[in-house]
Motif scaffolding. Structure first.
Motif, short mmCIF file in Angstrom:
data_model
loop_
_atom_site.label_atom_id
_atom_site.label_comp_id
_atom_site.label_asym_id
_atom_site.label_seq_id
_atom_site.Cartn_x
_atom_site.Cartn_y
_atom_site.Cartn_z
N GLU A 79 0.83 -1.20 0.00
CA GLU A 79 0.00 0.00 0.00
C GLU A 79 0.87 1.26 0.00
O GLU A 79 0.57 2.23 -0.69
N THR A 108 -15.24 -6.15 3.67
CA THR A 108 -14.83 -4.74 3.70
C THR A 108 -14.47 -4.19 2.32
O THR A 108 -14.24 -2.99 2.19
N ASN A 112 -14.55 0.68 1.27
CA ASN A 112 -13.42 1.61 1.33
C ASN A 112 -12.94 1.94 -0.07
O ASN A 112 -13.13 1.16 -1.00
N LYS A 116 -10.02 -2.61 -0.14
CA LYS A 116 -9.19 -3.51 0.64
C LYS A 116 -10.04 -4.51 1.43
O LYS A 116 -10.99 -4.14 2.09
N TYR A 121 -5.81 -5.16 4.86
CA TYR A 121 -5.53 -4.27 5.99
C TYR A 121 -4.41 -4.84 6.84
O TYR A 121 -3.48 -4.12 7.23
N GLN A 124 -1.21 -4.58 4.89
CA GLN A 124 -0.97 -3.26 4.32
C GLN A 124 -0.68 -3.38 2.81
O GLN A 124 0.31 -2.85 2.30
#
Length: 139
Positions: A79, A108, A112, A116, A121, A124
């Motif tokens: 990320e 999720t 977002n 992601k 998450y 990363q």
């Protein structure tokens, strides 16, 4: 220009292809085992567990993509630096989180801007459309 991220449908297609790839690899391992008179069970188990656990982390850390990712034109990147692959240890953690949570990890993705999943998450990481390096043509 805003970065685009891989949609959930593409990610699911990649998982299906990867599942088929792992089954094919396991079948190939069985065929190799059949070439020998007797293979101890611990070796068989080790090979199958290694194929399952190492397939995704190895390919993602080295190439940025598994076969499923490749055929769906997506890659997994850091990320913080979307030009770099995640390292092997992070790829293992990402895979283990993804495996333990299963489809729940994808809840999720649509909530977002970087699409992601929970395992992204944790690692990363982000999943991006593949963009080959465009080199200047010399004609």
């Amino acid at each position: 220009m805003q970065t685009k991220y891989a949609p959930i449908s593409t990610r699911i297609k990649a998982v299906i292809i990867d599942s088929i790839a792992i089954i094919v690899l396991m079948y190939a391992a069985v065929e190799v085992f059949n070439l020998f008179e007797s293979i101890p069970n611990y070796i068989r188990i080790s090979v199958f567990v290694s194929l399952f656990i190492l397939y995704e982390p190895l390919l993602v850390s080295i190439f940025g993509a598994t076969l499923g990712h490749f055929f769906n034109d997506i890659v997994v990147k850091q990320e913080a630096n979307e030009n770099r692959n995640i390292n092997f240890l992070i790829a293992i953690i990402r895979f283990m989180t993804k495996s333990l949570l299963g489809w729940v990890s994808l809840l999720t993705v649509n909530s977002n801007s970087k699409k992601k999943a929970i395992h992204d998450y944790v690692a990363q990481s982000v999943v991006l459309p593949y963009k080959p390096n465009k080199k200047a043509s010399t004609s």
